[in-house]
Write a protein that holds these residues in place. Structure first.
Motif, short mmCIF file in Angstrom:
data_model
loop_
_atom_site.label_atom_id
_atom_site.label_comp_id
_atom_site.label_asym_id
_atom_site.label_seq_id
_atom_site.Cartn_x
_atom_site.Cartn_y
_atom_site.Cartn_z
N CYS A 212 0.68 -1.33 0.01
CA CYS A 212 -0.14 0.01 0.14
C CYS A 212 0.88 1.18 -0.09
O CYS A 212 0.41 2.35 0.55
CB CYS A 212 -1.13 -0.11 1.17
SG CYS A 212 -2.20 -1.29 1.02
N THR A 214 2.44 2.11 -3.36
CA THR A 214 2.35 2.58 -4.72
C THR A 214 0.97 2.06 -5.24
O THR A 214 0.82 2.38 -6.37
CB THR A 214 3.41 2.47 -5.61
OG1 THR A 214 3.48 1.00 -5.39
CG2 THR A 214 4.60 3.13 -4.77
N THR A 215 0.11 1.65 -4.53
CA THR A 215 -0.69 0.88 -4.95
C THR A 215 -2.09 1.27 -4.45
O THR A 215 -2.12 1.93 -3.40
CB THR A 215 -0.95 -0.90 -4.93
OG1 THR A 215 -0.93 -1.20 -3.53
CG2 THR A 215 0.25 -1.36 -5.66
N SER A 216 -3.46 0.80 -4.92
CA SER A 216 -4.67 1.26 -4.40
C SER A 216 -4.96 0.30 -3.40
O SER A 216 -4.89 -1.01 -3.42
CB SER A 216 -5.75 1.32 -5.58
OG SER A 216 -5.58 2.24 -6.67
N CYS A 217 -5.42 1.08 -2.11
CA CYS A 217 -5.85 0.09 -1.07
C CYS A 217 -7.03 0.44 -0.35
O CYS A 217 -7.64 1.54 -0.70
CB CYS A 217 -4.54 0.07 -0.07
SG CYS A 217 -3.02 -0.68 -0.45
N GLY A 234 -4.39 -4.05 2.05
CA GLY A 234 -4.08 -4.27 0.45
C GLY A 234 -3.31 -5.51 0.58
O GLY A 234 -3.04 -6.24 1.44
N GLY A 238 1.13 -6.69 -4.28
CA GLY A 238 1.37 -5.28 -5.01
C GLY A 238 0.22 -5.09 -5.92
O GLY A 238 0.22 -4.06 -6.42
N GLN A 239 -0.94 -6.10 -5.90
CA GLN A 239 -1.97 -5.90 -6.97
C GLN A 239 -2.73 -4.84 -6.24
O GLN A 239 -2.88 -4.66 -5.05
CB GLN A 239 -2.80 -7.26 -7.09
CG GLN A 239 -3.56 -7.66 -5.90
CD GLN A 239 -4.10 -9.06 -5.98
OE1 GLN A 239 -3.33 -10.15 -6.14
NE2 GLN A 239 -5.49 -8.84 -6.45
N ASP A 240 -3.60 -3.95 -6.96
CA ASP A 240 -4.52 -2.81 -6.44
C ASP A 240 -5.87 -3.54 -5.99
O ASP A 240 -6.18 -4.92 -6.29
CB ASP A 240 -5.00 -2.26 -7.51
CG ASP A 240 -3.71 -1.15 -8.23
OD1 ASP A 240 -2.77 -1.04 -7.29
OD2 ASP A 240 -3.75 -0.89 -9.48
#
Length: 280
Positions: A212, A214-217, A234, A238-240
């Protein structure tokens, strides 16, 4: 003496004054006996009725007359009055109601129990509705802005944040960091929650990689008493986290509910200790 025909008993009849009419006399005697018998029967019935009336009158009039009362019994006027029964009295004193746990977590003057990441997030794991999360890294800082994103920092420092306590929990590839910002009063914590934007910074470590950043959480914000708390959830891959995602959403809610309960338990423990001290 002969009257010839046409005498008193019809033609050819004769009259002999020396011979009585026995049949007529018997009839008259029987009639007199019948009348006497009827008079006796009627007189007896009348006498019975008069006696019954006399008895009834005696019964009715006797209820209100002292002359018919058995000798030696007191009258209603001479009976003593019943003594008044005193109302029951109870000397039991009800104990005062126990202190309200929320009073202790809403005012820093009462909320004096030790407070750090270890006391607020004890144990190595938490379980919520059969879902178990392992505890990772924990941290505490008095520099509230350093534990928050640039958008959240001003809401914390602007309302007098005293410290931020963080802990991370993970389960099945999902990680959640919760940050609890501590204020002096309930009003300050409520205001910080209302002004909040951005998120608490995730806390990796102890087997949990960075997430969380650089990714959407998934974010949650709430407050109780003088505490405002924030979660960021998250995937460690690393997935959104999408709007349709339920896994990260559930993890964030579970950790937020646990944090709420932990703060409430803090208040209950202090209220119980205060009640025990007062009773002693």
């Amino acid at each position: 003496m002969s009257f010839g025909q046409g005498g008193p008993h019809g033609p050819g009849g004769s009259y002999d004054s020396s011979t009585p009419d026995w049949g007529a006399m018997a009839d008259r005697t029987a009639a007199r006996n019948r009348r006497r018998k009827l008079l006796m029967i009627g007189g007896g019935a009348l006498a019975t009725a008069l006696v019954a009336s006399a008895v009834a009158y005696a019964v009715v009039s006797g209820g209100g007359s002292s002359d018919n009362r058995p000798q030696g019994l007191p009258t209603a006027e001479t009976l003593p009055d019943e003594p008044e029964q005193p109302d029951p009295s109870f000397s039991e004193v009800k104990p005062p109601p126990p202190p309200d746990p929320r009073d202790f977590i809403s005012d820093s003057d009462k909320d004096t129990a030790p407070l750090n990441a270890g006391t607020l997030f004890p144990g190595d794991e938490i379980t919520m509705s059969s879902r178990t999360y392992a505890k990772g890294a924990t941290a505490g800082t008095k520099s509230c802005a350093s534990a928050a994103s640039g958008r959240l920092g001003p809401a914390l420092t602007g309302n007098g944040c005293e410290q931020v306590l963080r802990a991370t929990y993970s389960r099945d590839g999902v990680a959640v960091t919760v940050g609890v910002a501590v204020f002096d009063t309930e009003a300050a914590a409520t205001k910080a929650k209302e002004q909040a934007a951005g998120n608490i910074l995730s806390l990796p470590g102890d087997g949990v990689p960075a997430f969380c950043r650089t990714t959407s959480c998934r974010l949650l914000t709430n407050s109780i008493g003088r505490y405002a708390y924030f979660t960021v959830a998250g995937y460690t891959s690393g997935q959104d986290v999408t709007s349709a995602d339920t896994k990260a959403r559930q993890a964030g809610k579970d950790v937020a509910d646990y944090t709420f309960n932990s703060i409430v338990n803090r208040g209950e423990a202090q209220a119980s200790a205060a009640a025990t001290a007062k009773a002693g």
